[in-house]
Design an enzyme around this catalytic site. Structure first.
Site, PDB file in Angstrom:
ATOM      1  N   ASN A 208     -11.390   3.896 -14.155  1.00  0.00           N
ATOM      2  CA  ASN A 208     -10.186   4.082 -14.978  1.00  0.00           C
ATOM      3  C   ASN A 208     -10.597   4.499 -16.385  1.00  0.00           C
ATOM      4  OD1 ASN A 208     -10.621   1.593 -16.605  1.00  0.00           O
ATOM      5  ND2 ASN A 208     -10.350   0.630 -14.601  1.00  0.00           N
ATOM      6  N   ASP A 277      -9.089  -1.713  -9.529  1.00  0.00           N
ATOM      7  CA  ASP A 277      -8.258  -2.569  -8.694  1.00  0.00           C
ATOM      8  C   ASP A 277      -8.436  -2.337  -7.209  1.00  0.00           C
ATOM      9  OD1 ASP A 277      -6.923  -4.071 -10.652  1.00  0.00           O
ATOM     10  OD2 ASP A 277      -5.702  -2.326 -11.144  1.00  0.00           O
ATOM     11  N   PHE A 323      -5.727  -9.900 -20.475  1.00  0.00           N
ATOM     12  CA  PHE A 323      -4.965  -8.794 -21.057  1.00  0.00           C
ATOM     13  C   PHE A 323      -3.941  -8.322 -20.027  1.00  0.00           C
ATOM     14  CE2 PHE A 323      -6.736  -7.104 -25.067  1.00  0.00           C
ATOM     15  CZ  PHE A 323      -7.709  -8.060 -25.270  1.00  0.00           C
ATOM     16  N   LYS A 341      -2.134 -15.694 -13.037  1.00  0.00           N
ATOM     17  CA  LYS A 341      -3.592 -15.733 -13.199  1.00  0.00           C
ATOM     18  C   LYS A 341      -4.061 -17.045 -13.842  1.00  0.00           C
ATOM     19  CE  LYS A 341      -3.855 -10.684 -13.420  1.00  0.00           C
ATOM     20  NZ  LYS A 341      -4.989  -9.956 -12.836  1.00  0.00           N
TER      21      LYS A 341
HETATM   22  N1  CTP Z   1      -8.183  -8.298 -13.928  1.00  0.00           N
HETATM   23  C1  CTP Z   1      -8.958  -9.080 -13.083  1.00  0.00           C
HETATM   24  N2  CTP Z   1      -9.330  -8.602 -11.873  1.00  0.00           N
HETATM   25  C2  CTP Z   1      -8.904  -7.413 -11.445  1.00  0.00           C
HETATM   26  C3  CTP Z   1      -8.071  -6.609 -12.271  1.00  0.00           C
HETATM   27  C4  CTP Z   1      -7.727  -7.102 -13.509  1.00  0.00           C
HETATM   28  O1  CTP Z   1      -9.329 -10.187 -13.467  1.00  0.00           O
HETATM   29  N3  CTP Z   1      -9.267  -6.971 -10.258  1.00  0.00           N
HETATM   30  C5  CTP Z   1      -7.843  -8.835 -15.243  1.00  0.00           C
HETATM   31  C6  CTP Z   1      -7.950  -7.857 -16.400  1.00  0.00           C
HETATM   32  O2  CTP Z   1      -9.231  -7.899 -17.004  1.00  0.00           O
HETATM   33  C7  CTP Z   1      -6.881  -8.351 -17.372  1.00  0.00           C
HETATM   34  C8  CTP Z   1      -5.835  -8.948 -16.442  1.00  0.00           C
HETATM   35  O3  CTP Z   1      -6.493  -9.201 -15.202  1.00  0.00           O
HETATM   36  O4  CTP Z   1      -7.358  -9.367 -18.202  1.00  0.00           O
HETATM   37  C9  CTP Z   1      -4.676  -8.027 -16.170  1.00  0.00           C
HETATM   38  O5  CTP Z   1      -5.162  -6.752 -15.814  1.00  0.00           O
HETATM   39  P1  CTP Z   1      -4.167  -5.566 -15.543  1.00  0.00           P
HETATM   40  O6  CTP Z   1      -4.944  -4.333 -15.265  1.00  0.00           O
HETATM   41  O7  CTP Z   1      -3.134  -5.539 -16.616  1.00  0.00           O
HETATM   42  O8  CTP Z   1      -3.383  -6.053 -14.271  1.00  0.00           O
HETATM   43  P2  CTP Z   1      -3.806  -6.216 -12.764  1.00  0.00           P
HETATM   44  O9  CTP Z   1      -4.161  -7.645 -12.537  1.00  0.00           O
HETATM   45  O10 CTP Z   1      -4.822  -5.207 -12.386  1.00  0.00           O
HETATM   46  O11 CTP Z   1      -2.423  -5.933 -12.075  1.00  0.00           O
HETATM   47  P3  CTP Z   1      -1.610  -4.553 -11.939  1.00  0.00           P
HETATM   48  O12 CTP Z   1      -2.644  -3.454 -11.875  1.00  0.00           O
HETATM   49  O13 CTP Z   1      -0.864  -4.744 -10.684  1.00  0.00           O
HETATM   50  O14 CTP Z   1      -0.734  -4.463 -13.152  1.00  0.00           O
END
Ligand code: CTP
Length: 393
Positions: A208, A277, A323, A341
């Site tokens: 990303n 993700d 975040f 979370k």
């Molecule tokens: N995060 C995580 N593990 C993942 C993806 C994200 O722990 N596989 C963490 C990120 O570092 C951030 C938080 O979760 O602190 C939210 O990340 P974000 O990208 O906003 O959301 P996602 O959990 O990936 O959910 P979505 O993509 O469905 O919005």
């Protein structure tokens, strides 16, 4: 920013490293420090006072005997300063300071200093290593003057060795460190930054746009505030802060493993990374070849583990901060992630806003906790870092 409004008196003596002092002055001004310059006659042989005056937008002091409206420069300049940094400090200026000589404005100001003093020696290697200079520097250190060690390298006099003044960025870091309150001393922080990558084959991957700037800024400010920092990161587009422990990871699972290991020793985790993700179900062992018959290529992908959720089982008393990177429904999504979370706080940012998100130096965030939320205007990622770190004090 901790340097905003700080009053820095810069003493400049005659050395070719003076060009770095101009750059330092510019950096200090950019962050809102209040700078004044005192120059020796030797310094004015290299760069005119006008150059420094233009940068600091203030009168440059060169004359011991000037008297404007009862202002006595060698006494009053350091009364009005929080720090007096002499850079470059020639062998001559250092010798005068060691002996207490006061035969021009700069040396008199140093002798009458009412504020902390630092010197950044800059000279030829033989002059620097001369026992006289070394003894003078030892005397200054003994008297509480901070000596910023010169670097080793190629000198303007076409010799290799010690005596080169550090670059402006490094001098800036020393000043920033000086002014930063060590309110996180004794805390061990785990910080993540940057994207992770999920490989399709040995040369291709899913990732990303994360630049890692926000996470690196958090690690840097945490270190400056006295914390013991471990930064777990993917590819980042900015230099890593010095003096911290770093662990490079590639995939989301690698990041999870590294954090599982490090979390038990940490007081807090600040999860600024943007883990990928999803990952390809299959990873090709060899580089995939092109299809030249026009067929559509498809890849099956599967979700990677949610790191924060997986870690929540291991949390004892760590403060967990995540975040929420969103392009719509910022606050609803952020609130949901805070709960799902199992976080103590979440920093929400809408990456579609100008001046926020990936690859810019600023961010616009709202910090949500279980007791409330606070929105901040656009600010530098370092300032955002400080607002987040304030939660741990
Ligand atoms: N995060 C995580 N593990 C993942 C993806 C994200 O722990 N596989 C963490 C990120 O570092 C951030 C938080 O979760 O602190 C939210 O990340 P974000 O990208 O906003 O959301 P996602 O959990 O990936 O959910 P979505 O993509 O469905 O919005």
């Amino acid at each position: 920013m901790s340097l905003s409004g700080k009053r820095v008196l810069l003493g400049v003596s005659g050395g070719i490293a003076i060009y770095k002092t101009l750059e330092l002055l510019s950096r200090l001004n950019r962050v809102g420090a209040d700078t004044t310059v005192v120059m020796t006659r030797g310094a004015a042989e290299f760069v005119t006072p006008l150059a420094f005056q233009t940068m600091s937008r203030r009168h440059v002091y060169t004359d011991l005997f000037s008297d404007e409206d009862g202002f006595i420069p060698h006494i009053d300049l350091t009364r009005e300063a929080d720090l007096f940094l002499i850079a470059p400090a020639t062998a001559n200026v250092i010798a005068k300071m060691a002996q207490g000589l006061a035969d021009d404005l700069l040396s008199s100001t140093a002798l009458a200093a009412h504020c902390p003093v630092m010197v950044s020696p800059a000279m030829n290697v033989v002059m620097y290593q001369n026992p006289a200079t070394q003894a003078n520097l030892a005397l200054l250190r003994e008297r509480g003057i901070r000596v910023i060690e010169p670097e080793s390298g190629w000198l303007a006099c076409a010799e290799m060795g010690e005596g080169r003044m550090p670059e402006a960025a490094e001098l800036f870091d020393v000043i920033e460190d000086f002014f930063t309150e060590k309110d996180l001393r004794g805390k061990r922080l785990l910080v993540t930054a940057g994207p992770t990558k999920e490989r399709l084959d040995p040369v291709r991957f899913l990732t990303n746009d994360s630049s890692g700037k926000q996470g690196v800024a958090i690690a840097k400010r945490a270190k400056l505030r006295g914390a013991d920092v471990c930064l777990v990161h993917g590819d980042v587009s900015v230099p890593l802060p010095k003096g911290i422990e770093t662990r490079v990871v590639e995939s989301t699972e690698d990041m999870l493993d590294a954090l599982k290991q490090a979390l038990p020793d940490a007081d807090a985790l600040i999860m600024a990374a943007a883990p990928a993700d999803f990952k390809p179900v299959k990873r090709a062992e060899e580089k995939m070849k092109g299809l030249d018959d026009g067929r559509v290529r498809t890849f099956d992908v599967v979700d990677t583990p949610d790191i924060l959720k997986s870690l929540s089982e291991l949390v004892t008393d760590q403060i967990m901060i995540g975040f929420a990177t969103e392009t719509e429904h910022l606050m609803e999504n952020a609130r949901e992630k805070l709960t799902k979370k199992k976080l103590d706080y979440i920093v929400a940012n809408d990456v579609t806003q100008q001046g926020a998100g990936f690859d810019v130096d600023t961010n616009i965030v709202t910090i949500l906790g279980h007791e409330g939320e606070r929105s901040y205007p656009k600010m530098s990622k370092e300032d955002v870092a400080d607002r987040i770190l304030d939660l741990l004090v």
